[in-house]
Design a protein around this motif. Structure first.
Motif, PDB file in Angstrom:
ATOM      1  N   THR A   1      -9.480  -3.359  -6.156  1.00 43.41           N
ATOM      2  CA  THR A   1      -8.723  -4.590  -6.331  1.00 43.41           C
ATOM      3  C   THR A   1      -9.403  -5.718  -5.573  1.00 43.41           C
ATOM      4  OG1 THR A   1      -6.662  -3.332  -6.510  1.00 43.41           O
ATOM      5  CG2 THR A   1      -6.465  -5.670  -6.014  1.00 43.41           C
TER       6      THR A   1
ATOM      7  N   GLU B   1      -3.072  -7.206 -11.153  1.00 35.80           N
ATOM      8  CA  GLU B   1      -2.011  -6.868 -10.211  1.00 35.80           C
ATOM      9  C   GLU B   1      -1.152  -8.097  -9.985  1.00 35.80           C
ATOM     10  OE1 GLU B   1      -0.418  -6.885  -5.992  1.00 35.80           O
ATOM     11  OE2 GLU B   1      -1.842  -8.224  -6.989  1.00 35.80           O
TER      12      GLU B   1
ATOM     13  N   TRP C   1      -7.841  -1.679  -1.937  1.00 36.74           N
ATOM     14  CA  TRP C   1      -7.462  -3.093  -1.946  1.00 36.74           C
ATOM     15  C   TRP C   1      -7.693  -3.671  -0.554  1.00 36.74           C
ATOM     16  CZ3 TRP C   1      -3.446  -3.864   1.523  1.00 36.74           C
ATOM     17  CH2 TRP C   1      -2.656  -2.721   1.836  1.00 36.74           C
ATOM     18  N   THR C   2      -7.827  -4.979  -0.451  1.00 35.54           N
ATOM     19  CA  THR C   2      -8.240  -5.974  -1.417  1.00 35.54           C
ATOM     20  C   THR C   2      -9.645  -6.356  -1.010  1.00 35.54           C
ATOM     21  OG1 THR C   2      -5.995  -6.758  -1.744  1.00 35.54           O
ATOM     22  CG2 THR C   2      -7.763  -8.279  -2.344  1.00 35.54           C
TER      23      THR C   2
ATOM     24  N   HIS D   1      -6.557  -9.111  -8.323  1.00 34.32           N
ATOM     25  CA  HIS D   1      -5.467  -9.280  -7.366  1.00 34.32           C
ATOM     26  C   HIS D   1      -4.746 -10.614  -7.582  1.00 34.32           C
ATOM     27  CE1 HIS D   1      -3.966 -10.033  -3.095  1.00 34.32           C
ATOM     28  NE2 HIS D   1      -3.352  -8.929  -3.464  1.00 34.32           N
TER      29      HIS D   1
END
Length: 230
Positions: free
Chosen positions: A213, A36, A193-194, A9
């Motif tokens: 993520t 990402e 996520w996250t 991330h």
């Protein structure tokens, strides 16, 4: 070898400032399958890699990126905010996920253009707001799209038809076994996520998610298992 993807991330933000070249290099070295990043558009139409609308939180300048040229952004941050083109050159060893959380189509079109210019289409995916993703799909019929979905109910059939996503991306707290199974039944992969807690990571693995993520990619890599490069 695990088939679940470890997604970094904004790079490796506990080791280097988020969304910077150093952060992405650190994430790749730590074993990320995918990085990402976030894209903003400068006044002169250059896609730069930054999450916030201003330079205040990370760089100490309360200046909106949309009101600055790319050169001004570079000068104010001593080159710390990279262009998308610069990042794509660094992330070539792995897959890149470009997040487009705003409804504005202009950043989406600029991001696709930068990806095309870099010849990186096969190693880039897009996620974010459905309106931005609609612009991605209109600009690139072959783009891999991850629809960011913020509710437990399924996406409308019209949204799925228009965007043709390969992924559904969810805030991890929304996910359970049934939701993951429903997505897989529609031949959609699931990204969570996250997630920074090893306990939550393991719970998601047990649900059968396809990607996780995290801000802590080293820990995520350890929990998932050996490198699974796409």
């Amino acid at each position: 070898m695990s088939t679940v993807l470890a997604v970094a991330h904004r790079g490796d933000p506990y080791r280097a400032r988020e969304n910077t070249v150093a952060s992405f290099r650190s994430a790749i070295a730590a074993g990320a399958d995918m990085v990402e990043l976030d894209v903003r558009l400068t006044r002169d139409g250059v896609p730069v890699v930054l999450h916030d609308a201003t330079l205040d939180r990370l760089w100490g300048h309360d200046r909106p990126v949309a009101e600055l040229t790319a050169q001004q952004v570079r000068e104010l941050t001593a080159g710390g905010v990279p262009t998308l083109a610069e990042v794509l050159a660094v992330t070539a060893p792995v897959h890149t996920l470009i997040d487009l959380p705003m409804r504005d189509a202009a950043p989406a079109r600029a991001a696709v253009a930068a990806v095309r210019e870099a010849g990186a289409g096969e190693r880039v995916s897009y996620c974010g707001d459905p309106a931005a993703l609609k612009a991605v799909r209109a600009t690139d019929e072959a783009a891999e799209i991850g629809l960011t979905w913020k509710r437990t109910g399924p996406p409308r059939p019209a949204v799925l038809r228009d965007l043709r996503p390969a992924w559904l991306t969810y805030r991890f707290g929304l996910l359970d076994h049934a939701l993951v199974e429903r997505a897989h039944a529609r031949e959609l992969r699931v990204m969570a996520w996250t997630v920074d807690s090893p306990r939550a990571m393991r719970r998601l693995l047990a649900m059968g998610v396809d990607a996780i993520t995290s801000n802590r990619v080293t820990e995520l890599r350890r929990v998932i298992g050996p490198l699974s490069r796409r």
